[in-house]
Design a protein around this motif. Structure first.
Motif, PDB file in Angstrom:
ATOM      1  N   LEU A 149       0.844  -1.195   0.000  1.00 29.62           N
ATOM      2  CA  LEU A 149       0.000   0.000   0.000  1.00 29.62           C
ATOM      3  C   LEU A 149       0.878   1.245   0.000  1.00 29.62           C
ATOM      4  N   PRO A 150       0.412   2.331  -0.631  1.00 29.37           N
ATOM      5  CA  PRO A 150       1.117   3.607  -0.479  1.00 29.37           C
ATOM      6  C   PRO A 150       1.084   4.026   0.998  1.00 29.37           C
ATOM      7  N   GLU A 151       2.077   4.803   1.412  1.00 30.98           N
ATOM      8  CA  GLU A 151       2.152   5.228   2.815  1.00 30.98           C
ATOM      9  C   GLU A 151       0.882   5.939   3.252  1.00 30.98           C
ATOM     10  N   TYR A 152       0.365   6.748   2.332  1.00 34.22           N
ATOM     11  CA  TYR A 152      -0.834   7.517   2.695  1.00 34.22           C
ATOM     12  C   TYR A 152      -1.988   6.580   3.057  1.00 34.22           C
ATOM     13  N   ASP A 153      -2.238   5.597   2.196  1.00 33.04           N
ATOM     14  CA  ASP A 153      -3.329   4.650   2.448  1.00 33.04           C
ATOM     15  C   ASP A 153      -3.132   3.961   3.796  1.00 33.04           C
ATOM     16  N   ALA A 154      -1.904   3.478   4.006  1.00 30.84           N
ATOM     17  CA  ALA A 154      -1.629   2.731   5.234  1.00 30.84           C
ATOM     18  C   ALA A 154      -1.899   3.617   6.451  1.00 30.84           C
ATOM     19  N   GLY A 155      -1.498   4.887   6.368  1.00 32.16           N
ATOM     20  CA  GLY A 155      -1.706   5.813   7.478  1.00 32.16           C
ATOM     21  C   GLY A 155      -3.176   5.997   7.792  1.00 32.16           C
ATOM     22  N   VAL A 156      -3.985   6.163   6.750  1.00 37.57           N
ATOM     23  CA  VAL A 156      -5.427   6.354   6.964  1.00 37.57           C
ATOM     24  C   VAL A 156      -6.031   5.083   7.566  1.00 37.57           C
ATOM     25  N   LEU A 157      -5.670   3.930   7.007  1.00 34.29           N
ATOM     26  CA  LEU A 157      -6.317   2.681   7.417  1.00 34.29           C
ATOM     27  C   LEU A 157      -5.971   2.269   8.851  1.00 34.29           C
ATOM     28  N   VAL A 158      -4.759   2.578   9.305  1.00 34.74           N
ATOM     29  CA  VAL A 158      -4.411   2.155  10.669  1.00 34.74           C
ATOM     30  C   VAL A 158      -4.803   3.193  11.725  1.00 34.74           C
ATOM     31  N   SER A 159      -5.371   4.324  11.283  1.00 36.69           N
ATOM     32  CA  SER A 159      -5.703   5.374  12.250  1.00 36.69           C
ATOM     33  C   SER A 159      -6.725   4.866  13.273  1.00 36.69           C
ATOM     34  N   ASP A 160      -7.449   3.843  12.910  1.00 38.00           N
ATOM     35  CA  ASP A 160      -8.439   3.267  13.809  1.00 38.00           C
ATOM     36  C   ASP A 160      -8.338   1.744  13.709  1.00 38.00           C
ATOM     37  N   ARG A 161      -8.324   1.111  14.880  1.00 40.78           N
ATOM     38  CA  ARG A 161      -8.111  -0.341  14.894  1.00 40.78           C
ATOM     39  C   ARG A 161      -9.208  -1.098  14.154  1.00 40.78           C
ATOM     40  N   GLU A 162     -10.442  -0.684  14.349  1.00 37.65           N
ATOM     41  CA  GLU A 162     -11.540  -1.389  13.683  1.00 37.65           C
ATOM     42  C   GLU A 162     -11.520  -1.179  12.179  1.00 37.65           C
ATOM     43  N   LEU A 163     -11.091   0.018  11.769  1.00 34.27           N
ATOM     44  CA  LEU A 163     -10.973   0.298  10.341  1.00 34.27           C
ATOM     45  C   LEU A 163      -9.900  -0.605   9.728  1.00 34.27           C
ATOM     46  N   ALA A 164      -8.782  -0.752  10.435  1.00 31.25           N
ATOM     47  CA  ALA A 164      -7.695  -1.612   9.964  1.00 31.25           C
ATOM     48  C   ALA A 164      -8.179  -3.058   9.862  1.00 31.25           C
ATOM     49  N   ASP A 165      -8.946  -3.503  10.845  1.00 32.17           N
ATOM     50  CA  ASP A 165      -9.490  -4.865  10.806  1.00 32.17           C
ATOM     51  C   ASP A 165     -10.449  -5.032   9.624  1.00 32.17           C
ATOM     52  N   PHE A 166     -11.251  -4.006   9.397  1.00 30.69           N
ATOM     53  CA  PHE A 166     -12.215  -4.029   8.292  1.00 30.69           C
ATOM     54  C   PHE A 166     -11.470  -4.169   6.966  1.00 30.69           C
ATOM     55  N   PHE A 167     -10.376  -3.411   6.847  1.00 27.39           N
ATOM     56  CA  PHE A 167      -9.564  -3.485   5.629  1.00 27.39           C
ATOM     57  C   PHE A 167      -9.019  -4.900   5.428  1.00 27.39           C
ATOM     58  N   GLU A 168      -8.447  -5.463   6.479  1.00 24.89           N
ATOM     59  CA  GLU A 168      -7.837  -6.795   6.317  1.00 24.89           C
ATOM     60  C   GLU A 168      -8.883  -7.851   5.984  1.00 24.89           C
ATOM     61  N   ALA A 169     -10.060  -7.729   6.578  1.00 22.44           N
ATOM     62  CA  ALA A 169     -11.130  -8.685   6.283  1.00 22.44           C
ATOM     63  C   ALA A 169     -11.597  -8.520   4.841  1.00 22.44           C
ATOM     64  N   THR A 170     -11.621  -7.273   4.372  1.00 24.70           N
ATOM     65  CA  THR A 170     -12.042  -7.021   2.982  1.00 24.70           C
ATOM     66  C   THR A 170     -11.037  -7.617   2.000  1.00 24.70           C
ATOM     67  N   VAL A 171      -9.751  -7.414   2.274  1.00 27.66           N
ATOM     68  CA  VAL A 171      -8.713  -7.954   1.382  1.00 27.66           C
ATOM     69  C   VAL A 171      -8.847  -9.472   1.290  1.00 27.66           C
ATOM     70  N   LYS A 172      -9.097 -10.083   2.425  1.00 25.35           N
ATOM     71  CA  LYS A 172      -9.237 -11.530   2.463  1.00 25.35           C
ATOM     72  C   LYS A 172     -10.422 -11.970   1.593  1.00 25.35           C
ATOM     73  N   ALA A 173     -11.544 -11.287   1.771  1.00 22.26           N
ATOM     74  CA  ALA A 173     -12.745 -11.636   1.001  1.00 22.26           C
ATOM     75  C   ALA A 173     -12.554 -11.308  -0.479  1.00 22.26           C
ATOM     76  N   ALA A 174     -11.652 -10.367  -0.784  1.00 22.52           N
ATOM     77  CA  ALA A 174     -11.423  -9.969  -2.175  1.00 22.52           C
ATOM     78  C   ALA A 174     -10.229 -10.703  -2.771  1.00 22.52           C
ATOM     79  N   ASN A 175      -9.895 -11.834  -2.217  1.00 23.20           N
ATOM     80  CA  ASN A 175      -8.797 -12.669  -2.723  1.00 23.20           C
ATOM     81  C   ASN A 175      -7.480 -11.915  -2.851  1.00 23.20           C
ATOM     82  N   GLY A 176      -7.214 -11.047  -1.891  1.00 24.60           N
ATOM     83  CA  GLY A 176      -5.908 -10.392  -1.862  1.00 24.60           C
ATOM     84  C   GLY A 176      -5.825  -9.069  -2.611  1.00 24.60           C
TER      85      GLY A 176
END
Ligand code: ADP
Ligand code: MG
Length: 481
Positions: free
Chosen positions: A311-338
């Motif tokens: 991920l670009p640094e900017y994206d990573a910064g936004v996504l980890v700003s909140d723990r639940e948001l980061a979890d949501f992202f990881e679950a989405t990636v998993k469901a979207a086959n990576g």
């Protein structure tokens, strides 16, 4: 003249223990006034405070989260002052020996990492609240908040702009939420910032005289209050006046800071160790147990997102700003086959946009990570176009179906990828626009781009957005010549 700005923050965080720091009364927010103040919170004669172990554990979690030296032995002290919302006449705090010593936190500003040193963090009790609105000519006192555990986090004067101060406050906010020691709700006063601001000539070693902006309660106001204070200080010095140390308040309506009291009027708190409380001695076993339970923290998570998901640094910064948001992202990636970058784009643009508009928290998002991942899959395998994807997203958001597949099926949104069918659509568009076709064919190569776009638009329109855009482009080029 070039001025350099120097900022240090004192952040008060209400810890999320169920009961108060020295009594058993509840800390729940929003109860009827004075229903949650026990005799201990009121400081009645003869009562004795008993330290809440959870508050200590929370402070230790924070200390470990900022890589701090923990105060193996810390001492509670009485900070004496008079105020109507402090019936005891003193606040129990920590002075010489705080529970958390020197530590640090890394912040990212303009894609650069900067380390902000933290001087200390100490435990103390919150005061009650004075209520001015509901009583004409009188002030109400609500002591529900009295005795709520606070962690006061004091930074070194390491920040050099309002932007850095906001980045630091956001980093602390994310950290306390990751550590689950506070909800960090600034609107409810769970996190409050005092901003110490001074300026000096660039290159000067000595710090200038600081003024402290008290109790700023949003990130937006931290930035505005500091910038307005900086402007004021520069104006004072450039007009030949001196800055005097003072405590000031920020008024959002006028965007100005106004002095509340000067150094001369400052209280002498006559600190002394509280004779009712024993020193707190941290048990090594407890520290290690807490260390073992620490979650992955924002800085580490950000690095992992950049490394593992590219991920670009900017994206990573936004996504980890909140723990639940980061979890949501990881679950989405998993469901979207990576498919990490598409997941990041959808979350940053569409999910966060819609959550913002509807003032909804990510934990209550109407669209789940599994649903979003499913939608991304259908775009990636060309079942639908990105544009139709937006439509499916809205339908999922509105609860129109259980999955992207269901919505695509019931609303007939499947992308048309049959080249025969697309050719037929193109033929009809060409037949309907003979003049444009003639112009296009006569035009020079450089001028054709915009005209080509017209035909693509027409074909997409007659297909109701369902024609595979890649195929439309390819076949149109062939047909138009
Ligand atoms: P006090 O105990 O009087 O509040 P501290 O020395 O504890 O004073 O400092 C309080 C906060 O002010 C800290 O966050 C510190 O980093 C910051 N600070 C101290 N001196 C300056 C300065 N000259 N300019 C800006 N911030 C400062
Ligand atoms: Mg202070």
């Amino acid at each position: 003249m070039t001025w350099e700005v120097v900022i240090g923050l004192e952040i008060h965080v209400q810890l999320n223990t169920k009961s108060k720091i020295f009594s058993g009364s509840s800390t729940a927010f929003g109860a009827a006034p004075n229903t949650q103040a026990s005799l201990i919170d009121l400081g009645m004669p003869g009562v004795l405070p008993v330290l809440n172990k959870e508050a200590v554990r929370n402070a230790v979690r924070f200390g470990l989260g900022i890589n701090a030296e923990l105060g193996r032995k810390s001492v509670f002290a009485r900070k004496n002052y008079f105020y109507p919302d402090l019936p005891k006449g003193y606040q129990i705090s920590q002075m010489d020996l705080p529970i958390v010593g020197k530590g640090f936190i890394d912040i990212t500003v303009d894609e650069k990492i900067k380390r902000v040193n933290i001087t200390r963090a100490h435990l103390e009790e919150d005061a009650g609240k004075s209520l001015h609105e509901d009583f004409s000519g009188m002030t109400g006192i609500d002591l529900n908040r009295a005795g709520t555990p606070l962690l006061e986090i004091v930074s070194e004067p390491d920040m050099r702009s309002a932007k850095e101060a906001v980045a630091y406050a956001k980093a602390i906010h994310a950290l306390i939420r990751y550590l689950d020691i506070s909800d960090g709700n600034m609107a409810e006063g769970s996190m409050r910032c005092d901003c110490n601001v001074s300026i000096r000539q660039k290159g000067e070693e000595k710090f200038g005289t600081r003024r402290e902006i008290k109790n700023v309660n949003s990130f937006k106001f931290i930035e505005k209050a500091i910038n307005s204070e900086i402007e004021w200080q520069i104006d004072e010095l450039e007009s030949g006046r001196a800055i005097h140390q003072a405590t000031v308040l920020y008024n959002p309506d006028t965007n100005k800071t106004r002095a509340m009291r000067s150094k001369e009027e400052a209280n002498d708190y006559r600190y002394f160790p509280d004779p009712d409380l024993l020193p707190v001695v941290l048990d090594e076993g407890m520290i290690e147990e807490i260390r073992a339970q620490l979650p992955e923290l924002p800085v580490a998570k950000r690095e992992r997102f950049i490394r593992d998901y590219q991920l670009p640094e900017y994206d990573a910064g936004v996504l980890v700003s909140d723990r639940e948001l980061a979890d949501f992202f990881e679950a989405t990636v998993k469901a979207a086959n990576g498919a990490a970058k598409p997941a990041s784009n959808w979350i940053m643009m569409d999910v966060l946009g819609a959550l913002n508009r509807t003032e909804t928290d990510i934990s209550a998002s109407p669209i789940s990570a599994a649903q979003l991942g499913g939608l991304i899959n259908r775009i990636n395998d060309n079942t639908i176009s990105g544009k139709i994807g937006k439509q499916v997203f809205q339908a999922l958001w509105d609860g129109a179906g259980a999955s992207a597949d269901e919505i695509i099926e019931t609303q007939g949104l499947k992308q048309e990828s049959d080249s025969g069918a697309i050719e037929a659509l193109i033929d009809s568009v060409i037949a309907a626009n003979p003049q444009q076709v003639e112009q296009y064919r006569a035009a020079e190569e450089a001028k054709r781009g915009k005209m080509f776009g017209f035909f693509v638009g027409q074909v997409m329109k007659v297909s109701q957005g369902k024609a595979n855009p890649g195929q439309v482009n390819e076949l149109l080029k062939k047909k138009l010549g």
